[in-house]
Design an enzyme around this catalytic site. Structure first.
Site, PDB file in Angstrom:
ATOM      1  CD  GLU A 143       8.054  -3.216   1.979  1.00 51.18           C
ATOM      2  OE1 GLU A 143       8.081  -2.082   1.460  1.00 51.18           O
ATOM      3  OE2 GLU A 143       8.048  -4.260   1.315  1.00 51.18           O
ATOM      4  CB  ALA A 178       7.870   3.539  -1.983  1.00 50.55           C
ATOM      5  N   GLY A 211       6.249   0.775   2.135  1.00 56.29           N
ATOM      6  CA  GLY A 211       7.673   0.877   2.460  1.00 56.29           C
ATOM      7  C   GLY A 211       7.923   1.388   3.868  1.00 56.29           C
ATOM      8  CD  GLU A 221       3.203  -2.407  -0.348  1.00 61.06           C
ATOM      9  OE1 GLU A 221       2.329  -3.034   0.297  1.00 61.06           O
ATOM     10  OE2 GLU A 221       4.273  -2.021   0.147  1.00 61.06           O
TER      11      GLU A 221
HETATM   12  N1  CAA Z   1       3.613   8.653  -1.841  1.00 67.34           N
HETATM   13  C1  CAA Z   1       3.478   9.903  -2.273  1.00 67.34           C
HETATM   14  N2  CAA Z   1       2.670  10.800  -1.664  1.00 67.34           N
HETATM   15  C2  CAA Z   1       1.993  10.389  -0.576  1.00 67.34           C
HETATM   16  C3  CAA Z   1       2.088   9.088  -0.076  1.00 67.34           C
HETATM   17  C4  CAA Z   1       2.952   8.183  -0.762  1.00 67.34           C
HETATM   18  N3  CAA Z   1       3.152   6.922  -0.350  1.00 67.34           N
HETATM   19  N4  CAA Z   1       1.279   8.972   1.000  1.00 67.34           N
HETATM   20  C5  CAA Z   1       0.701  10.171   1.168  1.00 67.34           C
HETATM   21  N5  CAA Z   1       1.129  11.023   0.218  1.00 67.34           N
HETATM   22  C6  CAA Z   1       0.745  12.423   0.054  1.00 67.34           C
HETATM   23  C7  CAA Z   1      -0.662  12.567  -0.524  1.00 67.34           C
HETATM   24  O1  CAA Z   1      -0.647  12.423  -1.925  1.00 67.34           O
HETATM   25  C8  CAA Z   1      -1.012  13.964  -0.061  1.00 67.34           C
HETATM   26  O2  CAA Z   1      -0.361  14.870  -0.913  1.00 67.34           O
HETATM   27  P1  CAA Z   1      -1.200  16.144  -1.532  1.00 67.34           P
HETATM   28  O3  CAA Z   1      -1.538  16.973  -0.307  1.00 67.34           O
HETATM   29  O4  CAA Z   1      -0.221  16.785  -2.435  1.00 67.34           O
HETATM   30  O5  CAA Z   1      -2.402  15.554  -2.171  1.00 67.34           O
HETATM   31  C9  CAA Z   1      -0.323  14.078   1.297  1.00 67.34           C
HETATM   32  O6  CAA Z   1       0.678  13.047   1.324  1.00 67.34           O
HETATM   33  C10 CAA Z   1      -1.257  13.830   2.465  1.00 67.34           C
HETATM   34  O7  CAA Z   1      -1.916  12.597   2.248  1.00 67.34           O
HETATM   35  P2  CAA Z   1      -3.527  12.454   2.316  1.00 67.34           P
HETATM   36  O8  CAA Z   1      -4.173  13.723   1.961  1.00 67.34           O
HETATM   37  O9  CAA Z   1      -3.876  11.249   1.491  1.00 67.34           O
HETATM   38  O10 CAA Z   1      -3.701  12.168   3.862  1.00 67.34           O
HETATM   39  P3  CAA Z   1      -4.848  11.322   4.553  1.00 67.34           P
HETATM   40  O11 CAA Z   1      -4.692  11.560   6.017  1.00 67.34           O
HETATM   41  O12 CAA Z   1      -6.176  11.598   3.941  1.00 67.34           O
HETATM   42  O13 CAA Z   1      -4.496   9.770   4.206  1.00 67.34           O
HETATM   43  C11 CAA Z   1      -3.017   7.884   3.999  1.00 67.34           C
HETATM   44  C12 CAA Z   1      -3.316   9.221   4.723  1.00 67.34           C
HETATM   45  C13 CAA Z   1      -4.067   6.854   4.353  1.00 67.34           C
HETATM   46  C14 CAA Z   1      -1.642   7.408   4.506  1.00 67.34           C
HETATM   47  C15 CAA Z   1      -2.992   8.102   2.478  1.00 67.34           C
HETATM   48  O14 CAA Z   1      -2.146   9.199   2.177  1.00 67.34           O
HETATM   49  C16 CAA Z   1      -2.471   6.929   1.698  1.00 67.34           C
HETATM   50  O15 CAA Z   1      -3.190   5.973   1.469  1.00 67.34           O
HETATM   51  N6  CAA Z   1      -1.174   6.969   1.269  1.00 67.34           N
HETATM   52  C17 CAA Z   1      -0.580   5.947   0.458  1.00 67.34           C
HETATM   53  C18 CAA Z   1      -0.172   4.736   1.302  1.00 67.34           C
HETATM   54  C19 CAA Z   1       0.391   3.643   0.413  1.00 67.34           C
HETATM   55  O16 CAA Z   1      -0.265   3.138  -0.470  1.00 67.34           O
HETATM   56  N7  CAA Z   1       1.670   3.265   0.665  1.00 67.34           N
HETATM   57  C20 CAA Z   1       2.352   2.256  -0.085  1.00 67.34           C
HETATM   58  C21 CAA Z   1       3.202   2.871  -1.148  1.00 67.34           C
HETATM   59  S1  CAA Z   1       3.904   1.659  -2.270  1.00 67.34           S
HETATM   60  C22 CAA Z   1       5.262   1.076  -1.472  1.00 67.34           C
HETATM   61  O17 CAA Z   1       5.625   1.516  -0.403  1.00 67.34           O
HETATM   62  C23 CAA Z   1       6.006   0.029  -2.244  1.00 67.34           C
HETATM   63  C24 CAA Z   1       7.111  -0.649  -1.516  1.00 67.34           C
HETATM   64  O18 CAA Z   1       6.919  -1.652  -0.881  1.00 67.34           O
HETATM   65  C25 CAA Z   1       8.474  -0.180  -1.638  1.00 67.34           C
END
Ligand code: CAA
Length: 291
Positions: A144, A97, A141, A164
């Site tokens: 999921e 998400a 998400g 999460e």
């Molecule tokens: N939401 C918003 N933006 C996201 C995102 C997310 N879930 N995942 C990645 N992005 C964005 C980053 O902020 C970044 O944006 P900027 O260039 O503007 O900074 C861009 O995508 C590229 O990401 P990274 O630079 O972080 O890329 P990376 O290769 O270094 O890392 C990653 C990749 C490990 C996937 C890392 O981006 C990450 O940890 N993302 C978050 C994953 C996460 O926590 N997901 C769960 C979300 S909560 C959820 O989903 C709740 C639910 O159950 C409904």
């Protein structure tokens, strides 16, 4: 930082014969363009939805989810489509998400917003089978969403997880329930409490994924091939199969067996059941009505 190049949607790398056609071919009345996804019919009877929000690894914002629902509704109501493939890019199916969208939500906004509720439509309102083709990240998400689909295919190197806990929250779109049903409580609990990722190879070994592929190109080809095969069978039987298998996630064994028996008997009222069994007796290929 990720480049757009490395995130090229998988659909754009397929052979010319498999390149997307436009949404107009699904329904003249629902023609529209999408900002966050691509919709195509790359094989006869197969609809393909490709998530396409490259700069943020297909983070699932509300407009994307709304578009996904619209695209799936379009495919669901299309008389030409029998099965659906849902995919992303080589780098990400979906990284979860959209955290930046979620962060400022108040309790009541989070409670009333439809961004999570609408995801459950995949298993309930979409009658046609959906194959998730997962390459790269499928986190939160995104994991999921993949688990909600009917068949899960992935690359060996796909990166699944429910991280999460690291954000001070828990899975909110069914992750804890589906992961536990697929992997058992202990493994699911470990993954959810640590936020650790797991690979496509592990997903297949643990029974979460049906199949792995060495490359993202092979993954999409494999998913399209399965979807085309499924779309070639009786639509009424395929949709009944989806319904009864998904019921096994909700019902006790006794109720599930009873449910399956009723759906099985119900199919005796369908033309395709007659067509299929007559063709067997006559040693012919069945010509499904696609009713
Ligand atoms: N939401 C918003 N933006 C996201 C995102 C997310 N879930 N995942 C990645 N992005 C964005 C980053 O902020 C970044 O944006 P900027 O260039 O503007 O900074 C861009 O995508 C590229 O990401 P990274 O630079 O972080 O890329 P990376 O290769 O270094 O890392 C990653 C990749 C490990 C996937 C890392 O981006 C990450 O940890 N993302 C978050 C994953 C996460 O926590 N997901 C769960 C979300 S909560 C959820 O989903 C709740 C639910 O159950 C409904």
């Amino acid at each position: 930082m990720n480049t757009l190049r490395s995130f090229r949607p998988l659909a754009s790398r397929l052979q010319p014969s498999t390149l997307p056609r436009t949404v107009r071919q699904f329904s003249a009345t629902t023609t529209r363009s999408y900002e966050y996804l691509l919709l195509s019919e790359p094989r006869p009877g197969v609809g393909q939805v490709t998530l396409n929000r490259p700069k943020v690894l297909n983070a699932l914002c509300t407009p994307l989810i709304n578009e996904l629902n619209t695209a799936l509704d379009t495919l669901n109501s299309s008389p030409t489509i029998g099965a659906i493939v849902l995919t992303g890019s080589e780098k990400a199916f979906a990284a979860g998400a959209d955290i930046k969208e979620m962060a400022p939500l108040t309790f009541s906004e989070a409670y009333t917003t439809s961004f999570i509720e609408s995801w459950s439509r995949l298993t309930t309102q979409i009658k046609k089978p959906i194959i998730a083709a997962v390459s790269g990240h499928a986190l939160g998400g995104g994991c999921e969403l993949a688990m909600m689909c009917d068949i899960l295919y992935c690359t060996e190197s796909a990166n699944f997880g429910q991280p999460e806990i690291k954000l001070g929250t828990i899975p909110g779109a069914g992750g804890s329930q589906r992961l536990t049903r697929a992997l058992g409580k202990s493994k699911a609990m470990e993954l959810i409490l640590t936020g650790n990722s797991f690979s496509g190879v592990e997903a297949e070994r643990w029974g979460l994924a049906a199949r792995t592929f060495p490359t993202s190109e092979a993954l999409v080809e494999g998913a399209l091939a399965t979807a085309e095969r499924v779309a070639g069978y009786s639509r009424v039987a395929v949709q009944a199969a989806k319904e009864v298998v998904n019921k096994s996630q909700d019902l006790s064994l006794r109720d599930g067996v009873e449910y399956e028996r009723r759906v099985f008997h119900g199919l005796f009222g369908s033309k395709d059941q007659k067509v299929g069994m007559k063709a067997f007796a006559e040693k012919k290929k069945p010509e499904w009505t696609h009713e």
